[in-house]
Each structure stands twice: as C-alpha cells, then as structure tokens.
Design a protein around this motif. Structure first.
Motif, mmCIF file in Angstrom:
data_model
loop_
_atom_site.group_PDB
_atom_site.id
_atom_site.type_symbol
_atom_site.label_atom_id
_atom_site.label_comp_id
_atom_site.label_asym_id
_atom_site.label_seq_id
_atom_site.Cartn_x
_atom_site.Cartn_y
_atom_site.Cartn_z
ATOM 1 N N ALA A 1 2.833 7.158 -3.761
ATOM 2 C CA ALA A 1 3.368 5.886 -3.851
ATOM 3 C C ALA A 1 3.854 5.495 -2.259
ATOM 4 O O ALA A 1 3.430 4.465 -1.753
ATOM 5 N N VAL A 2 4.208 6.639 -1.627
ATOM 6 C CA VAL A 2 4.791 6.358 -0.017
ATOM 7 C C VAL A 2 3.550 6.025 0.369
ATOM 8 O O VAL A 2 3.328 5.167 1.389
ATOM 9 N N LEU A 3 2.394 6.869 0.254
ATOM 10 C CA LEU A 3 1.010 6.612 1.239
ATOM 11 C C LEU A 3 0.455 5.108 0.841
ATOM 12 O O LEU A 3 0.020 4.568 1.784
ATOM 13 N N THR A 4 0.347 4.821 -0.303
ATOM 14 C CA THR A 4 -0.252 3.537 -0.744
ATOM 15 C C THR A 4 0.555 2.496 -0.277
ATOM 16 O O THR A 4 0.222 1.590 0.441
ATOM 17 N N GLU A 5 2.086 2.664 0.017
ATOM 18 C CA GLU A 5 2.840 1.483 0.647
ATOM 19 C C GLU A 5 2.417 1.657 2.108
ATOM 20 O O GLU A 5 2.247 0.559 2.586
ATOM 21 N N TYR A 6 2.276 2.655 2.841
ATOM 22 C CA TYR A 6 1.950 2.719 3.895
ATOM 23 C C TYR A 6 0.575 2.139 4.191
ATOM 24 O O TYR A 6 0.583 1.177 5.069
ATOM 25 N N VAL A 7 -0.413 2.381 3.683
ATOM 26 C CA VAL A 7 -1.632 1.663 3.702
ATOM 27 C C VAL A 7 -1.562 0.405 3.478
ATOM 28 O O VAL A 7 -2.119 -0.552 4.082
ATOM 29 N N ALA A 8 -0.973 -0.082 2.274
ATOM 30 C CA ALA A 8 -0.901 -1.550 1.943
ATOM 31 C C ALA A 8 -0.195 -2.398 3.122
ATOM 32 O O ALA A 8 -0.397 -3.420 3.492
ATOM 33 N N LYS A 9 0.882 -1.627 3.742
ATOM 34 C CA LYS A 9 1.706 -2.417 4.895
ATOM 35 C C LYS A 9 0.618 -2.399 5.970
ATOM 36 O O LYS A 9 0.390 -3.497 6.898
ATOM 37 N N LEU A 10 -0.154 -1.402 6.208
ATOM 38 C CA LEU A 10 -1.188 -1.443 7.328
ATOM 39 C C LEU A 10 -2.104 -2.613 7.084
ATOM 40 O O LEU A 10 -2.381 -3.410 8.093
ATOM 41 N N MET A 11 -2.661 -2.658 6.056
ATOM 42 C CA MET A 11 -3.605 -3.798 5.680
ATOM 43 C C MET A 11 -2.905 -5.125 5.763
ATOM 44 O O MET A 11 -3.911 -6.070 6.165
ATOM 45 N N ARG A 12 -1.813 -5.225 5.436
ATOM 46 C CA ARG A 12 -1.120 -6.407 5.445
ATOM 47 C C ARG A 12 -0.756 -6.833 6.654
ATOM 48 O O ARG A 12 0.047 -7.970 6.952
ATOM 49 N N ARG A 13 -0.751 -5.855 7.583
ATOM 50 C CA ARG A 13 -0.068 -6.177 9.102
ATOM 51 C C ARG A 13 1.435 -6.253 9.078
ATOM 52 O O ARG A 13 1.733 -7.370 9.793
ATOM 53 N N GLN A 14 1.902 -5.684 8.384
ATOM 54 C CA GLN A 14 3.501 -5.625 8.023
ATOM 55 C C GLN A 14 3.803 -4.298 8.444
ATOM 56 O O GLN A 14 3.518 -3.393 8.329
ATOM 57 N N PRO A 15 5.093 -4.227 8.933
ATOM 58 C CA PRO A 15 5.911 -3.119 9.246
ATOM 59 C C PRO A 15 6.235 -2.226 8.101
ATOM 60 O O PRO A 15 6.625 -2.683 7.072
#
Lengths: 318, 443
Positions: A58-72
């Motif tokens: 869950a945490v990794l997915t959120e990290y990657v998703a935020k990276l892709m969405r260019r959000q902190p």
C-alpha cells in the motif's frame, strides 16, 4: 524594537488545534493493533506476513502513484490503515500475492485514480477486497479454524455465516466463541472483544461518532430479529463489528453530517441483513458499505445542518 | 439531564472550539502607561465613513479635541489623544484593513492638557442628548467590531428591544482587558449599562461572562447587589467556549433564540454591548470625556504580560517595551486575539479603538492538505454551516453556489480552521468567496 526582522503576515486564525491527518491515522493504526494481535494469536504468524505485505504494498503503491502524479508523497499514515484493514478482512491463509494485488488495487485504483486521499468514493480497503474476491474467488474460500500453536497450519473449517457451518456448541458457548474470536473467519473480524476495544479507542479520541456503529449494528440486530433470525448471532458473526467501527466510519467515504451518517449506517445495516438472509453470499458487510459509499454524495447533497437563524423559504432551491 | 452528560453521549451538539485560554495577564492589574511622545491617529478606527481631518499641520491641540470628523451618520469623530502639535497629516497602513488610510500625527508637548469637559447627570438628559454625547465622544464597539455606538443605540422604531446583553465573555485566548476592567471598574460598567438601559427604555439586562472568569462574575454580582433601587440585571456565567463572545452566539446562549439569518440581535429584541464600551459610555455621558484611551492586553511571548491603558495612536512597540523581555523567536505581532486578530506589518502600528490586545507570537505556518471530509469544521461551526463546502466552491470557482450554503451567515470566527486536521485556511477561502460574490453583485 528588539526584533527588527520582518513581521510575518498571515490570515487568522493564528492559533491551530492539534488535529492533523497523520495523528488521526496513527490513532486508527493504534486501535487496529489489537485486532491484529488477536489475528496473530488465532491464526498464526502467517498473519504477520500478510500484514507486512499489505502495508508495504500500500505504501509503495502510494509512493509510486504520487511520483507519477507529480504530487508530494506524504507519509500521513492513510496507506498503512488501508493496508492493515485490507488484510483484516481477508481469509487467514490468503496467498501473499493476492494480498499484494488487493493492496495495489486499493491504493492505485480505488484511491489515487480518484484523486488521492479525500477524493475517493469507495473505501479503498473494501474495494480492494471486493476486487480480489471477484477475481480469485476459488483461492479465497479456504477458511480455517483458529490454530492453537503459532506456526501450525490450520484445519479447514466453515465460517459461522457459511453454509457448511455446523456447531456442537450451545447458544451461550457459541456467542462466547464469537465474542472472543475463537471461530473461523476473516483475519481480523473474529474477535468482537478486541474490535470493541479498538472502537473504544477511536471514540475516546473523538475520531468517530458513536452514531455510526450503534445505528449500523442496531439495524442489523432489529432487522434480523424481525426476519426471524438469531439477532445476537448476526451482530457477533462475520465482519459487522470491524465494518461498523473501522469501515463505515471512514471520513472520506461516508456522509459528513451526523444525520447523514445515521442514514448511511441504517442503510448499510439493512443491506447486510438483506444480503445475508436473502442473497447468495454468506456475508454482506463489505458490499453493504461499498453500496452506501456510492450513495454518500447523494446523502450529502440533501442532508445539511440547519444554519443558525435559518428562515425557511417556499422558494425552490436551484 | 446535565448538559455535559448529554454532550458526552452526543445527544446534544455543542458548537465552537476550546482553544487553550493562555490568559497570562489575568492577575495583572490595569496600569496607565506613560504618555507617548508621538501618536499616529488613523482617521478610520470604526466601521463606516472615514473621518476627515479638521486640523492642519502646525495646529496646537489639546487632549479630547476633535481632530477629524465625518458628516456621515455611521461614523465616529477622532480626538487628539495627547496635547501638542499636529506634525503631519499623512497616509499609513491601516492596522485593520492593511490598506492605506489617512492619519494625523501629533507630537506631544508633554503637558497632557485636556479640553474642558462638561460633566452631566444622565438622568437630566434626554435620549437625544445622551446619544449626541456618545456620538461626540467618538465611541465605537470596543470588543473589536468598532461599530459606532450611537448608531447601534438608535434602532429603527419598529424594532422593540426588551433585553440588553452585556458582553463580558472575552472568549479569545490571551486577552484579559475586559476581565480586568470588570474586576477593577465594575461600577463604571454598571453606570454605563444603566445609561444604555435608560436610552433604550429596557428594564432587563444580562451580563454574560465566561465561566472561566469566576472572580469577574463575583465582582459584577457584588456590584449589582449594591445597587439601590435594585435593577433587573443578572450576571450569567456562560460556558467558556469559543466563540461565545460573538453576538449571535451570545444571544442564543442567553435568550435561547436565534437571530434570523441576515438579521441583527434587535430582531429578537436584544442588543449587545461590550463591557469596555459601557465604561466608555459612562465616561462620555456623565463625565463628558471623549474616547481617547483603552485597556490593551500585551501577551504572548513576553516575559511580563500586562494590561495597559494606552492612548490611541501609541505605537505597539511602546507597549511591548514595558512588558519585559520579548522572546527572540517572535516573528508575528497580532492586534486582537489569536483567533480573529490581525497580523501587523510593523511594530509601529498604532493602538486604535478596537485594539484589545497586542499579541506577540511565533507564526505557525502549516502546509495545506486535501480535505478528508472529517466534518470537524461542521461540528465546530457556531453558525450551523458546512465550512468545507465553501472551500470546495471557491476552489472550483463556483462562487454562485456559495449562497446555497449560507455563506453570508459566516462570522469568520475561525473555529473551523482551528480544528481542521488538513490545515486548510478555511477563513481565507470564505473571505475570498465573499469578496468574489460582492464583485458579482450577488447578495
């Protein structure tokens, strides 16, 4: 003046309370530790692997998703809560890869694709569970009885709500087993006692309102009683308690007003009984909450607090 | 059943928030501060028309002399607060709006010479005369709203006022100016109260004080007990819960009635007056003394918080210098309380009629996150609103939707923002929304 440095201009209020999203999430995590510990006790150390997988993915997915969405990426703890909740509603011997898939789905599709924390319509953990249940149905029907030793492999058993469930226990002993958690069932749903303690923590910190669990569980009790079922059995068995304290109370996916929350809880309660008694599935908590999640925007549209000094008008609102 | 039990059970919803009181100057008696050598007097210290300078550079002025006035009814004259010479008529940054405002600078002659005062017995004065004396004294609501008092005391004839509510709630953290005034000047307050009751022909009054000020409650009760003949005035201990001191919250707590939306307390027969305003009314009507000074609490990150009587126009820095060592990490100065006060651009900002507190603070900037719909803003809103919806609408630019959520009802108390776990500056969004609506001419 002593301090000639520039003064900071900022809008009022200049004083803030101690509420923060991460504080909320870590309190929820704390409250979930008891059902987690209970799960390890009842179903063995394998549960720890499941929890680790669920939270990490869950945490990794959120990290990657935020990276892709260019959000902190903010470590606000919400992904941890989702990961834990997902594991708690899975069968005790779920293969880790299914947990991983569910966890990724919860965060990537149910949460981030809708805009991230605060924007998701459906409870991410329940959406993840629904997704894997529908996708890998056969792998997820292996329910086991609680094991006595920590590492032992469990003996397959029917859950109390399942069709094959037979018990030699009399009513009193069955209620006691359900209350303490000494029955087959999803990882974190079996012990009503531990969930109630966790729920009490949430109530004590003011994170949830009592209305949701009371109206949800109360509706299930009353309706199952009216329909000629054993009401006590229905509120103690299955995922109702966990759902009532930890899922139906999710801020993002439930109505914002107290009256709205009550409508939500009663609706979900009715759905649980309808699904359990009339439907083909043994359990209805997951879908009852997901269905009510979908109705939440509608409830919020019509259920609003009465403003101070409200003057009722006959004029129709646009 | 006990109200508190009902609240714990969630059967009764309690709005507002409970910020820490931090009333560190509560035990400090009011002190007259030394007169300033120079005062800067903005010509707008009230709501309404800006006053126009009635003196010119080089004029000699005495304390209490009118130096600026306006023809408008909703306005208040400005008086010289020290004796001396008009040094300059200029423009400064308003401590209230942050916008440029004309101001008169007077340099002291060190004599503190007053104009001749004309005392009077209020019982021999007509209502018109009393109101004129209040107007000429430049009295405005001193709780912070600064609405001209003579206007408030002249409600339209069709509005019947039956109850006067005296606002001694002082619900903002840090501020102790009204608390001290009640303890030390109870008789002045009650004398002012009686004048207002006379003007409005009101026989019933409630003095509302938050229950965290037991000494003030006791002092006011004692003062009332000494009245002869006794008046129908009671002291009501209200719950210490922000924003108790907001007019509409107070009316609801005391009269159990809600002011209709868009209306004023007079619509339910009530009129609210702050304790400091009442003391000023007594000074104006009985002593003939114009409003030139007030009690200001200096609090926050100073070693000796104080309650000082300061003449208007005194620079905040002069007050702070009297309050011990300021903490080196101070980077913010607020006029008013921490909940609704206004951050000042400079330590030179002058004390004006509505300045009840100079708060030294360290700014607390927090990153704004997404709303998680926890509903805390709704639970804390004293006006029964859904503050998060304002943020939604403003973010999307859907300003026309704002009235559907009763944005005009918002009193900008900041309870929602105080409680927001996502650090959303709700009040700023709401102000933006109100401004945008005004631009569009939507009421």
């Amino acid at each position: 003046m002593h301090n000639v440095s520039k003064l900071v201009l900022s809008p009022a209020p200049h004083l803030r309370g101690n509420a923060s999203i991460s504080r909320d999430m870590y309190i929820v995590t704390l409250a979930l530790l008891l059902p987690c510990a209970g799960a390890v006790y009842f179903f063995g150390l394998y549960v720890l692997l499941m929890l680790a997988t669920g939270v990490l993915c869950a945490v990794l997915t959120e990290y990657v998703a935020k990276l892709m969405r260019r959000q902190p990426f903010l470590m606000d703890g919400s992904a941890i809560v989702t990961g834990i909740l997902l594991v708690l509603v899975m069968p005790p011997r779920t293969p880790l890869w299914i947990i991983a898939v569910g966890s990724v789905f919860s965060i990537a599709i149910a949460k981030e694709a809708f805009g991230g924390l605060g924007h998701n319509i459906f409870n991410p953990a329940l959406a993840g569970r629904a997704f894997v249940t529908l996708s890998f149905a056969s792998a997820l029907t292996r329910w086991i009885a609680p094991v006595s030793s920590f590492m032992a492999d469990g003996v397959t058993a029917a859950t109390p709500l399942g069709e094959g469930f037979v018990t030699t226990l009399n009513n009193g002993a069955l209620y006691k087993a359900l209350f303490l958690g000494n029955v087959a069932g999803s990882v974190g749903e079996t012990s009503v006692l531990l969930i109630l303690i966790g729920g009490a923590i949430l109530l004590a910190f003011g994170l949830i309102k009592w209305h949701v669990p009371v109206f949800y569980i109360g509706t299930v009790f009353l309706l199952s009683w009216i329909m000629g079922q054993d009401p006590l059995f229905h509120i103690l068995a299955g995922g109702l308690m966990l759902g009532a304290f930890f899922m139906a109370t999710d801020y993002v996916t439930s109505p914002i007003t107290t009256r709205g929350k009550i409508i939500f809880a009663v609706g979900a309660g009715i759905l649980v009984v309808v699904i359990r008694v009339l439907g083909t599935m043994p359990e209805g908590v997951c879908y009852s909450i997901l269905l009510m999640n979908a109705v939440t925007p509608l409830i919020d549209r019509y259920v609003r607090p009465k403003p101070y000094g409200y003057i009722p008008t006959t004029r129709k609102e646009a | 059943m006990n109200m508190h039990v009902l609240e714990v059970l969630g059967l009764r919803h309690r709005t507002g928030v409970h910020p820490p009181a931090r009333k560190s100057a509560r035990s400090k008696a009011i002190e007259h501060m030394p007169l300033a050598s120079k005062v800067i007097l903005p010509l707008q210290q009230h709501i309404g028309a800006c006053a126009k300078a009635a003196v010119k550079r080089g004029d000699e002025v005495k304390v209490g002399q009118v130096i600026a006035e306006s023809d408008g009814f909703v306005s208040a004259p400005i008086h010289a607060t020290i004796s001396g010479t008009v040094k300059q008529i200029t423009t400064i940054t308003s401590p209230v709006t942050g916008q440029p405002v004309p101001a008169i600078i007077i340099e002291s002659d060190g004599k503190d010479e007053w104009i001749e005062l004309a005392p009077a017995d209020p019982e021999n004065l007509s209502n018109e005369q009393i109101l004129t004396r209040i107007q000429n004294a430049g009295i405005v609501g001193m709780g912070g709203a600064t609405f001209p008092t003579h206007v408030k005391l002249k409600p339209p004839p069709q509005k019947h006022i039956h109850t006067l509510i005296v606002n001694g709630a002082e619900c903002e953290p840090y501020i102790t100016a009204d608390d001290r005034l009640m303890l030390e000047e109870a008789d002045r307050i009650i004398a002012g109260l009686k004048i207002v009751m006379q003007v409005l022909s009101v026989t019933r009054a409630h003095i509302a004080i938050e229950d965290n000020k037991p000494q003030a409650i006791e002092r006011m009760r004692k003062a009332l007990a000494q009245l002869s003949p006794p008046e129908r005035i009671t002291v009501v201990a209200v719950a210490a819960r922000y924003p108790m001191g907001a007019e509409k919250t107070l009316v609801k707590s005391i009269l159990h009635a809600e002011v209709p939306e868009g209306g004023l307390p007079m619509d339910v027969g009530a009129l609210v007056q702050n304790v400091a305003t009442l003391a000023a009314i007594y000074d104006a009507v009985t002593l003939g003394k114009p409003l030139v000074e007030r009690v200001v609490t200096v609090a926050g990150m100073v070693s000796e918080p104080k309650n000082l009587i300061a003449r208007f126009g005194t620079a905040a820095s002069s007050l702070i210098e009297l309050c011990g060592e300021p903490d080196t990490s101070i980077d913010q100065m607020i006029f008013g309380g921490p909940m609704m006060g206004i951050a000042q651009p400079s330590y030179d900002s002058p004390i004006i009629k509505g300045t009840n507190c100079v708060l030294l603070n360290r700014s607390d900037f927090r990153d704004e996150h997404s709303c998680i719909r926890c509903g805390r803003c709704i639970d804390s809103c004293p006006m029964g609103l859904m503050p998060l919806m304002f943020v939604n609408c403003v973010k999307k630019g859907e300003y026309e939707t704002l009235p559907n959520y009763h944005i005009a009802n918002c009193v900008e108390c900041g309870a929602c923002a105080y409680n927001c776990p996502a650090n959303i500056p709700l009040v700023s969004y709401i102000k933006t929304g109100k401004t945008e609506l005004q631009k569009r001419g939507v009421k």
